[in-house]
Structures are given as C-alpha cells and as structure tokens.
Design a protein around this motif. Structure first.
Motif, PDB file in Angstrom:
ATOM      1  N   LEU A 136      15.116  65.958  15.784  1.00  0.00           N
ATOM      2  CA  LEU A 136      14.898  66.299  14.378  1.00  0.00           C
ATOM      3  C   LEU A 136      16.222  66.577  13.672  1.00  0.00           C
ATOM      4  O   LEU A 136      16.429  66.156  12.534  1.00  0.00           O
ATOM      5  CB  LEU A 136      13.989  67.524  14.257  1.00  0.00           C
ATOM      6  CG  LEU A 136      12.506  67.303  14.520  1.00  0.00           C
ATOM      7  CD1 LEU A 136      11.779  68.637  14.663  1.00  0.00           C
ATOM      8  CD2 LEU A 136      11.883  66.469  13.414  1.00  0.00           C
ATOM      9  N   GLU A 137      17.111  67.280  14.361  1.00  0.00           N
ATOM     10  CA  GLU A 137      18.397  67.602  13.748  1.00  0.00           C
ATOM     11  C   GLU A 137      19.241  66.343  13.561  1.00  0.00           C
ATOM     12  O   GLU A 137      19.887  66.174  12.523  1.00  0.00           O
ATOM     13  CB  GLU A 137      19.152  68.635  14.598  1.00  0.00           C
ATOM     14  CG  GLU A 137      20.456  69.091  14.005  1.00  0.00           C
ATOM     15  CD  GLU A 137      20.336  69.818  12.661  1.00  0.00           C
ATOM     16  OE1 GLU A 137      21.387  70.046  12.039  1.00  0.00           O
ATOM     17  OE2 GLU A 137      19.206  70.157  12.217  1.00  0.00           O
ATOM     18  N   ALA A 158      13.388  71.897   9.043  1.00  0.00           N
ATOM     19  CA  ALA A 158      14.338  72.741   9.771  1.00  0.00           C
ATOM     20  C   ALA A 158      14.209  74.205   9.343  1.00  0.00           C
ATOM     21  O   ALA A 158      14.354  75.112  10.169  1.00  0.00           O
ATOM     22  CB  ALA A 158      15.761  72.242   9.563  1.00  0.00           C
ATOM     23  N   ALA A 159      13.912  74.436   8.071  1.00  0.00           N
ATOM     24  CA  ALA A 159      13.796  75.809   7.571  1.00  0.00           C
ATOM     25  C   ALA A 159      12.568  76.531   8.119  1.00  0.00           C
ATOM     26  O   ALA A 159      12.491  77.754   8.036  1.00  0.00           O
ATOM     27  CB  ALA A 159      13.770  75.806   6.040  1.00  0.00           C
ATOM     28  N   THR A 160      11.609  75.790   8.684  1.00  0.00           N
ATOM     29  CA  THR A 160      10.419  76.423   9.271  1.00  0.00           C
ATOM     30  C   THR A 160      10.611  76.744  10.745  1.00  0.00           C
ATOM     31  O   THR A 160       9.740  77.362  11.355  1.00  0.00           O
ATOM     32  CB  THR A 160       9.170  75.519   9.135  1.00  0.00           C
ATOM     33  OG1 THR A 160       9.344  74.343   9.941  1.00  0.00           O
ATOM     34  CG2 THR A 160       8.880  75.168   7.691  1.00  0.00           C
ATOM     35  N   LEU A 161      11.730  76.310  11.314  1.00  0.00           N
ATOM     36  CA  LEU A 161      11.960  76.452  12.755  1.00  0.00           C
ATOM     37  C   LEU A 161      13.053  77.478  13.024  1.00  0.00           C
ATOM     38  O   LEU A 161      13.903  77.737  12.173  1.00  0.00           O
ATOM     39  CB  LEU A 161      12.352  75.098  13.350  1.00  0.00           C
ATOM     40  CG  LEU A 161      11.337  73.965  13.151  1.00  0.00           C
ATOM     41  CD1 LEU A 161      11.901  72.654  13.681  1.00  0.00           C
ATOM     42  CD2 LEU A 161      10.010  74.307  13.824  1.00  0.00           C
ATOM     43  N   PRO A 162      13.057  78.027  14.245  1.00  0.00           N
ATOM     44  CA  PRO A 162      14.149  78.933  14.600  1.00  0.00           C
ATOM     45  C   PRO A 162      15.483  78.176  14.577  1.00  0.00           C
ATOM     46  O   PRO A 162      15.501  76.943  14.692  1.00  0.00           O
ATOM     47  CB  PRO A 162      13.813  79.371  16.028  1.00  0.00           C
ATOM     48  CG  PRO A 162      12.445  78.873  16.320  1.00  0.00           C
ATOM     49  CD  PRO A 162      12.097  77.833  15.311  1.00  0.00           C
ATOM     50  N   PRO A 163      16.592  78.896  14.446  1.00  0.00           N
ATOM     51  CA  PRO A 163      17.902  78.219  14.484  1.00  0.00           C
ATOM     52  C   PRO A 163      18.045  77.406  15.764  1.00  0.00           C
ATOM     53  O   PRO A 163      17.507  77.770  16.814  1.00  0.00           O
ATOM     54  CB  PRO A 163      18.904  79.375  14.455  1.00  0.00           C
ATOM     55  CG  PRO A 163      18.156  80.526  13.879  1.00  0.00           C
ATOM     56  CD  PRO A 163      16.712  80.335  14.276  1.00  0.00           C
TER      57      PRO A 163
END
Length: 194
Positions: A136-137, A158-163
């Motif tokens: 995804l990244e 990405a903003a919904t996932l942990p770093p």
C-alpha cells in the motif's frame, strides 16, 4: 469511522463508472464526516472527479492502474510478484473471506484493493490492510510520483492505519528499488549444464 472510510475509499479507487458518478454527493457527505486526515484527501479527489469529463477520468484510470506496474491495485503482487507464491496468497485470501462468511464474485481477484477495502469495511477490521502495508505504501508513493489524483485516496487509506513499522519501511525501500519478486523456478534453459 474507519469502516465508513474504507467503504468510501473502495468506491473511489475502483474504475470510475456510473456507480461512482451517481454517488458523488453521498461520498462527499460521508467524507465530510470523517476526521480531516482521512476525509480531506477524499474530498479533494471528489472535486477532481467532478471537474474531469468521465471519458478522461476513465482514460486516466486505465493509464495509471493498467499500464504502470508500480501502480498495481493487486496487493499480493507487491509481496510475491507474478510467482507461484502469489497463487497461494490469493487462495489464502479467499479462505479468509469464506471463513468470515463472505463470498466473492468471480469478477474480481481477492487481492484487489477495492475488495480488501470492502472486506475491512464489512468486518470493521484493518488486518488485511495492515498485512499489505508495504505494498500500500509503495502504491501510495508511486501515485504521488505520477502526480495521480488517486494518490489522495491512498493518503486517506494510510491515515486510517497505524504508522508503518520500521521493518516495513525497509521492505518498501527494497520494493521501490528492485520491484516484486520474480519467478526463479523453471527459467533455466532445457538441458542447461551446471
């Protein structure tokens, strides 16, 4: 919140057909209700969709996702490339969906980002998204490099996932440099001497 976001993202990352265009107002309302890091990139994307003729939007979608390997929407591709291991990963995904009581249509592979987002939304569980975080990244970075409007949708995911953990950052760097794995079995010429 996340389940609603993943549902919206799934619709926005899919092919821009009438199903998307008919839901623009509904998607805008849903995106407006999300926290800014998740919702604002979606609202920007929806503004782009409204300002772009449908034919041009479809043409851009195909040019982005069908003609650029780094912008592949099939998440197991990033971890396995076009190898035999990818077939096993696809089977495992189908089994995960079946165990949750969900049946896929034959129209889409189980690793397509739309399908994974739909599953995350239905289960309210980011597990599969986190499992494919490196891919995804890489997709998110590739869309930014290409100046694609779909980059905002991936920013929202990405903003919904942990770093991203350190070990996965290293995997993203390796993938960006060398691409996904390539099949090594059966590639030697017949009768090659050792």
């Amino acid at each position: 919140m996340s389940a609603r976001a993943w549902q919206c993202q799934s619709l926005m990352i899919g092919y821009p057909d009438a199903a998307l265009l008919d839901r623009l107002d509904l998607l805008s309302a849903a995106a407006s209700s999300l926290p800014a890091p998740v919702g604002e990139p979606l609202l920007c994307f929806l503004d782009h969709v409204r300002a772009t003729p449908p034919g041009k939007l479809a043409e851009d979608y195909v040019a982005t996702f069908d003609h650029r390997k780094r912008c592949c929407l099939f998440l197991t591709y990033y971890a396995h490339g076009d190898t035999r291991n990818r077939g096993m990963a696809l089977l495992e995904l189908k089994q995960t969906y079946a165990a949750a009581g969900l049946t896929l249509s034959s129209a889409e592979l189980p690793d397509h980002l739309c399908v994974v987002l739909e599953f995350a939304s239905a289960m309210d569980d980011p597990g599969l998204l986190i499992e494919h975080r490196s891919g995804l990244e890489l997709l998110r970075l590739a869309l930014h490099d290409a100046g694609s409007p779909w980059a905002g949708v991936l920013d929202s995911v990405a903003a919904t996932l942990p770093p991203i953990p350190t070990h996965q950052r290293a995997a993203v760097t390796r993938l960006a440099a060398g691409g996904p794995p390539a099949e090594r079995v059966g590639l030697e010429p017949f009768g090659a001497k050792r």
